[in-house]
Scaffold this active site. Structure first.
Site, PDB file in Angstrom:
ATOM      1  N   LYS A 196       1.287  -1.455  -0.140  1.00 13.40           N
ATOM      2  CA  LYS A 196       0.027  -0.381  -0.141  1.00 13.40           C
ATOM      3  C   LYS A 196       0.997   0.927   0.070  1.00 13.40           C
ATOM      4  O   LYS A 196       1.654   1.539   0.649  1.00 13.40           O
ATOM      5  CB  LYS A 196      -1.287  -0.145   1.252  1.00 13.40           C
ATOM      6  CG  LYS A 196      -1.437   1.064   1.112  1.00 13.40           C
ATOM      7  CD  LYS A 196      -2.512   1.325   2.095  1.00 13.40           C
ATOM      8  CE  LYS A 196      -3.132   2.654   2.128  1.00 13.40           C
ATOM      9  NZ  LYS A 196      -4.591   2.958   3.116  1.00 13.40           N
ATOM     10  N   LYS A 249      -2.101  -1.587  -3.872  1.00 13.64           N
ATOM     11  CA  LYS A 249      -3.402  -0.424  -3.634  1.00 13.64           C
ATOM     12  C   LYS A 249      -1.960   1.402  -3.781  1.00 13.64           C
ATOM     13  O   LYS A 249      -1.196   0.734  -3.369  1.00 13.64           O
ATOM     14  CB  LYS A 249      -3.941  -0.321  -2.818  1.00 13.64           C
ATOM     15  CG  LYS A 249      -4.670   0.623  -1.798  1.00 13.64           C
ATOM     16  CD  LYS A 249      -5.438   0.875  -0.424  1.00 13.64           C
ATOM     17  CE  LYS A 249      -6.201   1.789  -0.461  1.00 13.64           C
ATOM     18  NZ  LYS A 249      -6.394   1.509   1.109  1.00 13.64           N
TER      19      LYS A 249
HETATM   20  C1  PBG Z   1      -7.133   3.679   5.177  1.00 14.10           C
HETATM   21  C2  PBG Z   1      -7.765   3.562   3.851  1.00 14.10           C
HETATM   22  C3  PBG Z   1      -7.353   4.199   2.630  1.00 14.10           C
HETATM   23  C4  PBG Z   1      -8.095   3.555   1.642  1.00 14.10           C
HETATM   24  C5  PBG Z   1      -9.096   2.596   2.513  1.00 14.10           C
HETATM   25  N1  PBG Z   1      -8.357   2.026   3.801  1.00 14.10           N
HETATM   26  C6  PBG Z   1      -6.945   5.989   2.265  1.00 14.10           C
HETATM   27  C7  PBG Z   1      -5.413   5.924   3.580  1.00 14.10           C
HETATM   28  O1  PBG Z   1      -5.026   5.514   2.833  1.00 14.10           O
HETATM   29  O2  PBG Z   1      -4.878   7.780   3.522  1.00 14.10           O
HETATM   30  C8  PBG Z   1      -7.595   4.613   0.395  1.00 14.10           C
HETATM   31  C9  PBG Z   1      -9.319   3.564  -0.877  1.00 14.10           C
HETATM   32  C10 PBG Z   1      -9.718   4.780  -1.815  1.00 14.10           C
HETATM   33  O3  PBG Z   1      -9.020   5.745  -2.026  1.00 14.10           O
HETATM   34  O4  PBG Z   1      -9.973   3.820  -2.402  1.00 14.10           O
HETATM   35  N2  PBG Z   1      -6.745   2.438   6.352  1.00 14.10           N
END
Ligand code: PBG
Length: 324
Positions: A196, A249
């Site tokens: 991520k 991601k």
């Molecule tokens: C946070 C989380 C995020 C997303 C999913 N879980 C945002 C972040 O890390 O700030 C983003 C998903 C998206 O942008 O569609 N735990």
């Protein structure tokens, strides 16, 4: 000319005979946003077509998705500001919105798989995925694990099928696996957010949950977008710690990472087609600059071609309509 690749493309019958990749509703997971209250359907400005839904509307949406062949949803609760604290204790309040929503879906749409998010940001007054040291501002790794485990156990008790740790703390997959097993939840899957990245593509999601960090950024826990090999290191750890499925991601700007994980691992790989990617397609389509439906299907196919078995996407419903 002996070799003419165009011979294999001359009509749709030949093309479909040799087509390498397929896309079907069963490959898709639909993320949904839930809020407290009754009869609420509050559109998210930066994500046209998506709303924050109260549980009654969430159930209707889940039923519709299920009937269209989307059999897994990922839930993201938008928590009232008054419930957000530095210790994020709402994350494991069994009467809290997240767990009520999970129970409601499992009761009213029993075949629907529910994926629960594991991270503190929706519940934290600091807007970070882990606990913040009030003096130094540092995101504390090991003390966060304990809270994530409580959250995971509450989700499993509420009936979640898959937990999705999105927090990027070190060691959390193994810690959560042990915690779940000790409580008898051997069957609960872990779909780890393995790679991520600290991405600007999460903007609309943070609007939806009002969960942007109050101070600083997420670069000490989310990965540097410059790095590919580091994803393999995270993947090796998650595999060793018992992850069942590994996620990359965001998706579109990281197709190379999806490909590399698929080559390296025997685990199923998922891709998260995140909020900013969705917003860009919607914005261009609203301007009449692209053919929306074709771009959606081409985008989703690109994840499959890169090696993703599963795709989390805000396009799930419209893609299922197009595919059916
Ligand atoms: C946070 C989380 C995020 C997303 C999913 N879980 C945002 C972040 O890390 O700030 C983003 C998903 C998206 O942008 O569609 N735990």
């Amino acid at each position: 000319m002996l070799i003419r690749p165009r011979r294999n493309r001359q009509n749709e019958v030949i093309r479909s005979m040799i087509r390498e990749n397929f896309l079907a509703p069963e490959h898709l997971i639909a993320p949904l946003f839930v809020i407290d209250g009754k009869d609420q359907n509050i559109p998210i400005k930066s994500m046209p077509g998506h709303s924050r839904l109260s549980i009654d509307h969430l159930i209707l949406e889940a039923k519709e998705l299920y009937s269209m062949g989307i059999k897994c949803i990922a839930l993201f609760p938008a928590i009232q500001d008054s419930l957000k604290t530095p210790d994020a204790r709402e994350a494991y309040n069994e009467q809290g919105l997240n767990f009520r929503a999970i129970r409601a879906i499992k009761e009213s749409v029993p075949g629907m798989l529910v994926m629960g998010d594991i991270a503190l940001d929706p519940y934290s007054s600091d807007g970070h995925d882990g606990l913040v040291d009030p003096k130094t501002g540092e995101i504390l790794n090991d003390p966060t694990l304990e809270i994530l485990a409580r959250q995971a156990i509450c989700e499993a008790k509420a009936g979640v099928d898959i937990i999705g740790p999105s927090d990027m703390m070190d060691g959390r997959v193994g810690y959560l696996r042990n915690a779940l097993d000790e409580e008898g939840f051997q069957k609960t899957l872990i779909m780890s957010y393995t790679a991520k990245y600290a991405s600007a593509f999460y903007g609309p999601f943070r609007d939806a949950l009002d969960s942007a960090p109050k101070k600083g950024d997420k670069k000490t826990y989310q990965m540097d977008p410059s790095n590919g090999t580091e994803a393999l290191r995270e993947a090796a750890l998650d595999e060793a710690e018992g992850a069942d499925i590994m996620m990359v991601k965001p998706g579109l700007a990281y197709l190379d990472v999806i490909y590399r994980l698929k080559q390296q691992s025997t685990l199923p790989i998922s891709a998260y087609n995140v909020s900013g990617e969705y917003a860009m397609v919607k914005a261009a389509a609203q301007n009449g600059w692209i053919d929306h439906d074709k771009v959606v299907l081409e985008t989703l196919m690109s994840f499959r071609r890169a090696g993703a078995d599963i795709i989390l996407t805000y396009h799930a419903k419209e893609a299922a309509l197009l595919l059916n």
